[in-house]
Write a protein that holds these residues in place. Sequence first.
Motif, short mmCIF file in Angstrom:
data_model
loop_
_atom_site.label_atom_id
_atom_site.label_comp_id
_atom_site.label_asym_id
_atom_site.label_seq_id
_atom_site.Cartn_x
_atom_site.Cartn_y
_atom_site.Cartn_z
N LEU A 199 -101.33 16.51 52.34
CA LEU A 199 -100.97 16.39 53.75
C LEU A 199 -101.00 14.93 54.20
O LEU A 199 -100.11 14.46 54.93
CB LEU A 199 -101.92 17.23 54.61
CG LEU A 199 -101.66 17.27 56.11
CD1 LEU A 199 -100.27 17.83 56.39
CD2 LEU A 199 -102.72 18.08 56.82
N TYR A 245 -105.81 21.05 50.62
CA TYR A 245 -104.72 20.18 50.20
C TYR A 245 -104.54 19.03 51.18
O TYR A 245 -103.42 18.61 51.49
CB TYR A 245 -103.44 20.99 50.04
CG TYR A 245 -103.67 22.26 49.27
CD1 TYR A 245 -103.99 22.23 47.92
CD2 TYR A 245 -103.64 23.51 49.91
CE1 TYR A 245 -104.24 23.39 47.21
CE2 TYR A 245 -103.90 24.67 49.21
CZ TYR A 245 -104.20 24.61 47.86
OH TYR A 245 -104.46 25.77 47.17
N MET A 285 -97.75 21.18 48.99
CA MET A 285 -98.75 21.81 49.85
C MET A 285 -98.31 23.22 50.27
O MET A 285 -99.08 24.18 50.23
CB MET A 285 -99.02 20.95 51.08
CG MET A 285 -100.14 21.50 51.96
SD MET A 285 -100.32 20.60 53.52
CE MET A 285 -98.90 21.23 54.42
N SER A 286 -97.04 23.35 50.67
CA SER A 286 -96.56 24.66 51.14
C SER A 286 -96.58 25.68 50.01
O SER A 286 -96.95 26.84 50.21
CB SER A 286 -95.15 24.52 51.71
OG SER A 286 -94.21 24.21 50.70
N ILE A 340 -100.19 26.68 49.45
CA ILE A 340 -100.68 27.53 50.55
C ILE A 340 -100.14 28.94 50.39
O ILE A 340 -100.89 29.93 50.52
CB ILE A 340 -100.28 26.93 51.91
CG1 ILE A 340 -101.09 25.67 52.20
CG2 ILE A 340 -100.50 27.96 53.03
CD1 ILE A 340 -100.68 24.96 53.48
N LEU A 383 -93.55 26.00 56.36
CA LEU A 383 -94.59 25.03 56.01
C LEU A 383 -94.03 23.89 55.17
O LEU A 383 -94.46 22.74 55.29
CB LEU A 383 -95.70 25.74 55.23
CG LEU A 383 -96.58 26.68 56.04
CD1 LEU A 383 -97.53 27.44 55.12
CD2 LEU A 383 -97.38 25.93 57.09
N SER A 420 -104.38 24.80 54.82
CA SER A 420 -104.04 23.48 54.26
C SER A 420 -105.27 22.63 53.96
O SER A 420 -105.13 21.55 53.37
CB SER A 420 -103.13 22.72 55.24
OG SER A 420 -103.82 22.41 56.44
#
Length: 587
Positions: A18, A14, A83-84, A87, A130, A11
């Motif tokens: 977050l 990003y 973000m997930s 990732i 996530l 992460s």
Amino acid sequence: MNVLWRLLRYSRPYRRSLAVGLGGLVVGTSMDLSVPYITRHVIDFVLREGHYAWLPWLASAVVAVAAVKGAFWFFQRYAMAFMSQRIIFDVRGELYAHLQALSFRFYDRAQTGQIMSRVAQDVELLRRFLGFGLLMMANQLLLFAAVLVYLFSLDALLTALVLPVLPVLVLVIVQFNRRVRPKYQEIQQRQAEITAILQENVTGVRVVRAFTAEPYEVEKFGRANWRYLEQNLDAMRQRAFWFPLMSLTADLGTVLALGVGGWRVVTGVITLGTLVAFLQLLGMLFFPLRQLGWLVNMGSRAIAAATRVFDLLDERPDVVERPNARRLPSVRGEVAFERVRFRYEPEGPWVLDDVSFHVEPGETIALLGTTGSGKSTIMHLIPRFYDVEEGRVLVDGHDVRDLKLADLRRHIGIVPQETFLFSASIAENIAYGRPDASRAEIVAAAKAAQIHDFIMSLPQGYDTVVGERGVGLSGGQKQRVAIARALLLDPRILILDEATSSVDTKTEELIREALRRLMSGRTSFVVAHRASTIRLADRVIVLDRGRIVQMGTPAELEAQPGLFREIIRLQEEETARAAPAGRDAAG
């Protein structure tokens, strides 16, 4: 925790997403806490004291709180989902790139279905955790801490009386996690087994049908499917037992607060509004812990999936490029083996044992021997698909372990024994090693491999899309496409592993004539059992049980007793027996 922290390291690029997600989380939690505050004032200030004019304003405040909370929840969810997804994009890309770097030894023992399960299903479980599970876990922990502080501010004594329920609830959750996590690791493994069986069955469907093995395959899949069902039912039994126990424990705290709190309202210690707000907050306190059980369930599956993914990423390739590897811009084609010993397994038998020979540039070498004598292994060692245990393999006097892998393999054209074609057009398959090749170059390679006329007979010519693994083409046609693919590279070293094994006599004659022209000026290694192909070679190396037992020109070896003459004699007898059978069939 090590697996979780390793996953969270992805992460770092990003951090902004977050931060937005966590900011929305804080605001959303604050909005949650404001509702009991408003409720308390509605009961105590509006209803009990009669300030009814404030009721519309407080109702509007609840609506405003809901609107603000919804807006921040949108930013929070979108930021975490973004973000997930990024990732998982990175993890999936890293996995695929890592698979390209792994050595043949890994693929010798790995199941395709297991690899596919990790790249597809396990990575998807990580995405769900996530994108949603991790966010909910952070939300529940923050809400729990904030609610606990708020409860003490309302009634410290009542909060202290209810608190002993919390350790019991946490203990129940810990026990649930301890029991359910191994179950999900086993579930992931069983799911991978099902994928592996399915992949093998689809790949080998023609063999299954040829041997009428459908009942056996159905039974085999049924056993794996049953094991998967058993593991899922076992995990469901655990959830069915522990989830109600969590709810019961939380409800005990609510009952205690209602009984003691009601008495304190009757005796005038606290107001009714305070008790109602306290009960609302208590529900918000126990809800995160109840949710924690569900989140542990999701997290256990995600950690099990992450463990499998990281196990794959932690696989180290056996063949690695040295930091100071040399460039190899051009190749003359000189190849030498110096006292080479090799085996596929550390404790296995030697496949090659003290093998030494020297090949001049432009020379054609035929490798001959019985099955398992080491012919194909020699072919694998030249482009460094494996590393020797002892001795050296040299190209132009350079140890192949000292060269850049891309440079070495760029100068080697390979036609493997098991021809593989991609689900793409014939032109794309021929140009696989040189995507920038022009159509004229592709056609020239196809003509040289004696496949051009067949391609032009197809409805779409070179743009005809072949089926998966080349389904739709005969064995000889696929092999000639593979030969054209190797020839388009214009390699200085040519490796033909049973290149004419899947063609009829007429096609073999056409290919052999093409090979005679194409091998001129190239260092060529030919693994073949047919005498007609062997006689194309300048020299023959005869192998037996991993050792060189004869070496010389075809004429020299045919004139002396030994394995070469014995193999040639058996082939000629087999050809003689096959000829009358062919004439009878034609008649």
